[in-house]
Design a protein around this motif. Sequence first.
Motif, PDB file in Angstrom:
ATOM      1  N   ALA A   1       7.349  -9.177  -0.780  1.00 25.81           N
ATOM      2  CA  ALA A   1       6.671 -10.450  -0.528  1.00 25.81           C
ATOM      3  C   ALA A   1       7.405 -11.162   0.694  1.00 25.81           C
ATOM      4  CB  ALA A   1       6.972 -11.201  -1.653  1.00 25.81           C
ATOM      5  N   LEU A   2       8.568 -10.961   0.714  1.00 24.79           N
ATOM      6  CA  LEU A   2       9.296 -11.532   2.011  1.00 24.79           C
ATOM      7  C   LEU A   2       8.619 -10.829   3.330  1.00 24.79           C
ATOM      8  CD1 LEU A   2      11.772 -13.290   2.862  1.00 24.79           C
ATOM      9  CD2 LEU A   2      12.939 -11.493   2.756  1.00 24.79           C
TER      10      LEU A   2
ATOM     11  N   TYR B   1      -4.732  -7.135   4.573  1.00 23.79           N
ATOM     12  CA  TYR B   1      -3.562  -7.284   5.175  1.00 23.79           C
ATOM     13  C   TYR B   1      -3.394  -6.281   6.312  1.00 23.79           C
ATOM     14  CZ  TYR B   1      -0.366 -10.908   3.100  1.00 23.79           C
ATOM     15  OH  TYR B   1       0.274 -11.740   2.930  1.00 23.79           O
ATOM     16  N   LEU B   2      -3.459  -5.152   6.265  1.00 26.75           N
ATOM     17  CA  LEU B   2      -3.052  -4.073   7.244  1.00 26.75           C
ATOM     18  C   LEU B   2      -4.032  -4.396   8.439  1.00 26.75           C
ATOM     19  CD1 LEU B   2      -2.992  -0.968   4.927  1.00 26.75           C
ATOM     20  CD2 LEU B   2      -0.984  -2.184   5.930  1.00 26.75           C
ATOM     21  N   GLY B   3      -5.367  -4.582   8.212  1.00 28.27           N
ATOM     22  CA  GLY B   3      -6.052  -4.758   9.289  1.00 28.27           C
ATOM     23  C   GLY B   3      -5.692  -6.061   9.978  1.00 28.27           C
TER      24      GLY B   3
ATOM     25  N   SER C   1       4.448  -9.138  13.239  1.00 32.63           N
ATOM     26  CA  SER C   1       3.373  -8.768  12.477  1.00 32.63           C
ATOM     27  C   SER C   1       3.466  -7.187  12.182  1.00 32.63           C
ATOM     28  CB  SER C   1       2.229  -8.713  13.428  1.00 32.63           C
ATOM     29  OG  SER C   1       1.968 -10.079  14.173  1.00 32.63           O
ATOM     30  N   LEU C   2       4.436  -6.584  12.776  1.00 37.95           N
ATOM     31  CA  LEU C   2       4.732  -5.193  12.491  1.00 37.95           C
ATOM     32  C   LEU C   2       5.706  -5.134  10.893  1.00 37.95           C
ATOM     33  CD1 LEU C   2       5.684  -3.085  15.586  1.00 37.95           C
ATOM     34  CD2 LEU C   2       3.616  -3.046  14.057  1.00 37.95           C
ATOM     35  N   ILE C   3       6.492  -6.223  10.702  1.00 37.27           N
ATOM     36  CA  ILE C   3       7.000  -6.332   9.694  1.00 37.27           C
ATOM     37  C   ILE C   3       6.134  -6.463   8.458  1.00 37.27           C
ATOM     38  CG2 ILE C   3       8.705  -7.707   8.287  1.00 37.27           C
ATOM     39  CD1 ILE C   3      10.225  -8.054  10.959  1.00 37.27           C
ATOM     40  N   THR C   4       5.054  -7.321   8.528  1.00 39.14           N
ATOM     41  CA  THR C   4       4.012  -7.421   7.596  1.00 39.14           C
ATOM     42  C   THR C   4       3.017  -6.207   7.373  1.00 39.14           C
ATOM     43  OG1 THR C   4       3.993 -10.100   7.655  1.00 39.14           O
ATOM     44  CG2 THR C   4       1.885  -8.689   7.261  1.00 39.14           C
ATOM     45  N   PHE C   5       2.946  -5.452   8.325  1.00 41.43           N
ATOM     46  CA  PHE C   5       2.257  -4.394   8.308  1.00 41.43           C
ATOM     47  C   PHE C   5       2.876  -3.408   7.343  1.00 41.43           C
ATOM     48  CE2 PHE C   5       0.803  -0.017   9.641  1.00 41.43           C
ATOM     49  CZ  PHE C   5      -0.509  -0.093   9.592  1.00 41.43           C
ATOM     50  N   VAL C   6       4.036  -3.136   7.548  1.00 39.37           N
ATOM     51  CA  VAL C   6       4.671  -2.129   6.924  1.00 39.37           C
ATOM     52  C   VAL C   6       4.810  -2.717   5.429  1.00 39.37           C
ATOM     53  CG1 VAL C   6       7.233  -1.309   6.456  1.00 39.37           C
ATOM     54  CG2 VAL C   6       6.204  -1.359   8.997  1.00 39.37           C
TER      55      VAL C   6
ATOM     56  N   ALA D   1       2.957  -4.449   3.643  1.00 40.48           N
ATOM     57  CA  ALA D   1       1.554  -4.435   3.132  1.00 40.48           C
ATOM     58  C   ALA D   1       1.230  -2.754   2.900  1.00 40.48           C
ATOM     59  CB  ALA D   1       0.397  -4.908   4.016  1.00 40.48           C
ATOM     60  N   PHE D   2       1.688  -1.978   3.782  1.00 40.05           N
ATOM     61  CA  PHE D   2       1.511  -0.580   3.383  1.00 40.05           C
ATOM     62  C   PHE D   2       2.328  -0.163   2.267  1.00 40.05           C
ATOM     63  CE2 PHE D   2       2.888   4.015   4.140  1.00 40.05           C
ATOM     64  CZ  PHE D   2       1.719   4.358   4.513  1.00 40.05           C
TER      65      PHE D   2
END
Length: 455
Positions: free
Chosen positions: A264-265, A328-330, A430-435, A437-438
């Motif tokens: 979540a963080l 999220y990933l997109g 944004s990369l932190i969120t991408f990882v 979500a993955f």
Amino acid sequence: MTDSTETAEGAVTRTTRDLSRAAVSGWLGTAMEFMDFQLYSLAAAIVFNKIFFPNVSPAIGLIAAMATYGVGYVARLAGAVYFGRMGDRIGRKKVLFVTIALMGVSTTLIGVLPPYATIGIAAPILLVALRLVQGFGAGAEIAGATVMLTEYAPAQRRGLISSLVSLGTNSGTLAASGLWAVLLAVLSDEQLLSWGWRLPFLLSFVMLLFGVWVRANLKESPVFEERPDVVNGVALSRKEIEESGESTIEAGLKQRKGKAFLLALGLRFGQAGNSGLVQTFLVGYIATELMVNKSVPTAAIVYGSLLGFVTIPVVGLLGDQYGRRPVYLGLSLLTVLIAVPMMLTIASGGTAGLTIAMIVGLNIGVLGLFSLESVTMAELFGSRTRFTQLAVAKEIGGILATAIGPVLAASLTAWTGHWWPIAAMLIVYSLITFVSAFLAPETRDRDLVRLEDAA
């Protein structure tokens, strides 16, 4: 929509009117929170360096003003812990009534503060003190509104209905940005600095009165009332649960915590960081460093917020149809791809290009991600600690990204004399969120009454 909403078979029911009231409450409280904070952030970017920090250079004054903006996030964390635990123990409704009152009163009082020229160093000290009170109340406001609305919503429409919380943030941002746009358009610099800056803060008192009235008539979350560890409206302590011998409840308590919180963080990090850069720092940067009229970036935030009234529910619907993870990933990947072109366009100084770039960045990297965040973070956590974990995850993400981000961006751009640190920060966030979500599980159809986390 049916005449009632249920969290699970046999659960406490709520009528459509109850759901509507919860939706208005969640939207209004979040709108008020973001209006208060956006009023403050824009004031920090545009006038506070001159009103409360007049005896330093423009660059240092901007850094100091941004620091007062950031200090509220420290108080938000304290409020998240305090009110989050209270909300999990005695219910969501009571906490939400207190938080909206704290926010509204402190914001109104900022509007009557005397400037540095009148009372000297006491002026910025009082500003910081009110910012701390504002942050303490806001620390659990959006988390509580998110939890309440997600727990009210039918499972198949959670993404759409929970996105109303994000619409609240958008409404608050729009109202604050619109007020500032009007002030910048009709007032001279002298009028703005002497009395005009006070008007938006004083007007927030009207929203406070309406918000308190709405929440006084709100029913408790049906999920909270259905929790197996809640008796007579109060959650049982760990000791009471162990003494009761209820194996189902004990299993929820014994689950190892931490993974869902870290996920979540990470999901929060991209949206929070991008918000601090696009909605706060860029306004001041464009005005003071690029020497573009300060009404241009302020108007861009207004236009972007208007478009967000379409973006937010559409993203919520996509999350309901296709799941949280793929959307999220997109969105996070798209934000990475547009970061450099966006900053190149902004740095060119052209009004049209700058406006379009800020609108696109706001809707993809901030509002779109926030629409998903509202429901996904709530679904990740078990019902016994949902309020606390959600509030703390949001506020730690806010401190690490939104509060520190503008100060770091101001320092790096002053040091390098270039815009590339802003683009780099957008990409990293944004990369932190991408990882995250993955790595996260899909939570779209989760039963929210369950006590254990989804991961």
